[in-house]
Motif scaffolding. Sequence first.
Motif, PDB file in Angstrom:
ATOM      1  N   HIS A 177      36.279  66.755  67.043  1.00  0.00           N
ATOM      2  CA  HIS A 177      37.001  67.067  68.423  1.00  0.00           C
ATOM      3  C   HIS A 177      36.105  68.205  68.850  1.00  0.00           C
ATOM      4  O   HIS A 177      36.691  69.460  68.834  1.00  0.00           O
ATOM      5  CB  HIS A 177      38.513  67.456  67.959  1.00  0.00           C
ATOM      6  CG  HIS A 177      38.657  68.460  66.670  1.00  0.00           C
ATOM      7  ND1 HIS A 177      38.156  69.800  66.706  1.00  0.00           N
ATOM      8  CD2 HIS A 177      39.034  68.282  65.498  1.00  0.00           C
ATOM      9  CE1 HIS A 177      38.542  70.413  65.410  1.00  0.00           C
ATOM     10  NE2 HIS A 177      38.917  69.396  64.793  1.00  0.00           N
ATOM     11  N   HIS A 201      38.628  69.645  54.632  1.00  0.00           N
ATOM     12  CA  HIS A 201      38.423  70.645  55.133  1.00  0.00           C
ATOM     13  C   HIS A 201      37.555  71.468  54.225  1.00  0.00           C
ATOM     14  O   HIS A 201      37.616  71.403  53.100  1.00  0.00           O
ATOM     15  CB  HIS A 201      39.400  71.668  55.663  1.00  0.00           C
ATOM     16  CG  HIS A 201      40.356  71.152  56.952  1.00  0.00           C
ATOM     17  ND1 HIS A 201      39.584  71.097  58.212  1.00  0.00           N
ATOM     18  CD2 HIS A 201      41.451  70.625  56.980  1.00  0.00           C
ATOM     19  CE1 HIS A 201      40.592  70.401  58.886  1.00  0.00           C
ATOM     20  NE2 HIS A 201      41.742  70.257  58.127  1.00  0.00           N
ATOM     21  N   GLU A 254      35.049  67.590  56.654  1.00  0.00           N
ATOM     22  CA  GLU A 254      35.349  68.293  58.113  1.00  0.00           C
ATOM     23  C   GLU A 254      34.493  69.808  57.800  1.00  0.00           C
ATOM     24  O   GLU A 254      35.717  70.498  57.542  1.00  0.00           O
ATOM     25  CB  GLU A 254      36.369  68.095  58.686  1.00  0.00           C
ATOM     26  CG  GLU A 254      36.471  68.556  59.927  1.00  0.00           C
ATOM     27  CD  GLU A 254      37.807  68.348  60.705  1.00  0.00           C
ATOM     28  OE1 GLU A 254      38.843  68.017  59.974  1.00  0.00           O
ATOM     29  OE2 GLU A 254      37.841  68.718  61.837  1.00  0.00           O
ATOM     30  N   ARG A 298      45.335  65.973  70.517  1.00  0.00           N
ATOM     31  CA  ARG A 298      43.961  66.099  70.726  1.00  0.00           C
ATOM     32  C   ARG A 298      43.195  65.407  71.921  1.00  0.00           C
ATOM     33  O   ARG A 298      42.920  65.765  72.785  1.00  0.00           O
ATOM     34  CB  ARG A 298      43.092  66.239  69.422  1.00  0.00           C
ATOM     35  CG  ARG A 298      43.542  67.382  68.319  1.00  0.00           C
ATOM     36  CD  ARG A 298      42.366  67.393  67.483  1.00  0.00           C
ATOM     37  NE  ARG A 298      42.666  68.312  66.335  1.00  0.00           N
ATOM     38  CZ  ARG A 298      42.262  69.684  66.361  1.00  0.00           C
ATOM     39  NH1 ARG A 298      41.693  69.975  67.362  1.00  0.00           N
ATOM     40  NH2 ARG A 298      42.467  70.352  65.401  1.00  0.00           N
ATOM     41  N   HIS A 335      37.249  75.250  64.590  1.00  0.00           N
ATOM     42  CA  HIS A 335      38.570  75.503  64.402  1.00  0.00           C
ATOM     43  C   HIS A 335      38.978  76.732  64.647  1.00  0.00           C
ATOM     44  O   HIS A 335      40.310  77.330  64.731  1.00  0.00           O
ATOM     45  CB  HIS A 335      39.155  75.001  62.898  1.00  0.00           C
ATOM     46  CG  HIS A 335      38.937  73.634  62.533  1.00  0.00           C
ATOM     47  ND1 HIS A 335      38.244  73.288  61.723  1.00  0.00           N
ATOM     48  CD2 HIS A 335      39.698  72.651  63.017  1.00  0.00           C
ATOM     49  CE1 HIS A 335      38.270  71.923  61.506  1.00  0.00           C
ATOM     50  NE2 HIS A 335      39.331  71.368  62.484  1.00  0.00           N
TER      51      HIS A 335
END
Length: 586
Positions: free
Chosen positions: A475, A381, A420, A513, A447
């Motif tokens: 996602h 992240h 990400e 997810r 997010h």
Amino acid sequence: MAGELPTNAEIADRFALLGDLLEIEGAVRHRVLAYRRAAARVRSTPASVAAMAVAGRATDLPDIGATLQSKIAELTETGTIAALDAIRERVPEGLAAIAGLEGIGPKRAVALWRDLGVTDVEQLAQAVADGRLGEVSGFGPATRDRLVEQLAQRAARGADHAERIPLGRALPLAEEIAADLRAAVPGARVEVAGSLRRGRESVHDIDIVAATDRPAALQDALAANTAVERVLSRGDAAMAVATHVGVRIELAIGPPGSFGNLLQHATGSAAHNVRLRELAVRRGLSVSQHGIAGPEGTAAMADEDGVYAALGLAPIPPELREDAGEIEAAQSGPLEPLVALPDIRGELHSHTTWSDGTLGVTAMVEAARALGYGYLAISDHSRSLAMAGGLDADRVRRQWEEIDEENARRSDITVLKATEVDILADGRIDFDDELLAGFDWVTASIHSALTQDAERITRRVLAAVESPFVDTIGHPTGRMLGRRDAAPVDIGRLAEAAARTGTLLEINGQPRRLDLDSQMARRALAAGARLTIGADAHSAEALGYIRFGVLVARRAGARPDQVANTAEWPALAAARAGRLRAAGLY
Ligand SMILES: [Zn+2]
Ligand SMILES: [Zn+2]
């Protein structure tokens, strides 16, 4: 306004009931089937069919003509359908459930009503308990036994109140049990069927079908399985058990010679099987789990492909069996192959202890290598996701050093410098272009601020699509099954933009997810966008989530060439360089 509209399930329930009551009344077959088809169509449509009907657009859907659309509009405006109310006056509603019991059907339901005054399942159970079934013609001992078994199952189901469980939990359990049964009765064919085999994202129960000459031994093995809490019912060819995780398992057993028929029948979907029955009727045939019956008797098929061939169809993969055009396609020849797990050449989405993963870089790379992958993207992240240990620019550069060392030590797998990176609430990317330019692969994800309205959140994701440094949108809707609905990202606009820029859209394989879902992925493909499938692995085991992503992609009808990580890294890298050049960079 949306709150006042009947849901698709409510509309579908009414159409299904109308079809059932018409059948009991003896209406012509095509009227009955028209309502059943419409019910299945409405149930499987992702958008509000009531809203479509009000706008006069429900007729855009297959199986919904002007008459059915006006009935949906009527239900929306008045809360009722006059035709349904009228037939309810003539035929007790509860007979529909009775007719739906296996071995009963509309004629026997009418006989029960006429001879015993039975109008619902509870009254039928009472009549059976009182021994009054003998007063009705057409109820031999076999029919009665089957009825007793089903009534017991229904009672148990009501008490169980089984909820849906996610694919990621149900599929491994089902496969484990199927393997256990095969081991217990050597020579038995055992397969997972039902919506689980079709790859639905969550299921009510687990269907397993089997073929063996020793059904009792197979049933004993299921009863003894450690996952099984108790046996709910047991007959010669059927058995139902409750498991500790709360999901029911239904085991159907048939002879080896008709295993293809049983497997096909039990895999469904209901809508798909309705269409097959129609095709059969046109050929003077009738399809069941026992075989295909015609004027010359019943032909049984040991394998599923034989069932489709007998109806003039090419084989249809289970994931496509939703009556979404697959039957028409199979009428005109073999279907194009769908992406499959062995096609996946590498993982583009994984996390390590640098952010919120559980393993270091080396351990994750070893795990990916064990799967036979040619590359692994280490995509931890970015800084704004502080609670997940997101990396700032300094830590990114230190991680790159570790990845360089990792690559220097091995020639069997390529480790990608990836990220990400967060798409911030205002649409900016969490890293500046200079840093982004140093990565081998960039996934950009939302997010936070997932409650933004549709326009804002769509524009935010579109801004990331327009960045030449972003390879994949991770996602895309941020949904979490059972916890958080998809953010209202306009998938049509997203897919259109992604098709234009060459930005990829992820199907995230994490069981919670599964994002994009199969409907959205299908729309994305139709718009010309391409996909990645990512495990979003935070551990070595979780690299295996890729299989759930592959199932979603198959349900979306994705071919291997439409999924970027079916390519080896050099090809992927070349395509990426081409995208950057097209954007005027390098
Ligand atoms: Zn994420
Ligand atoms: Zn992730």
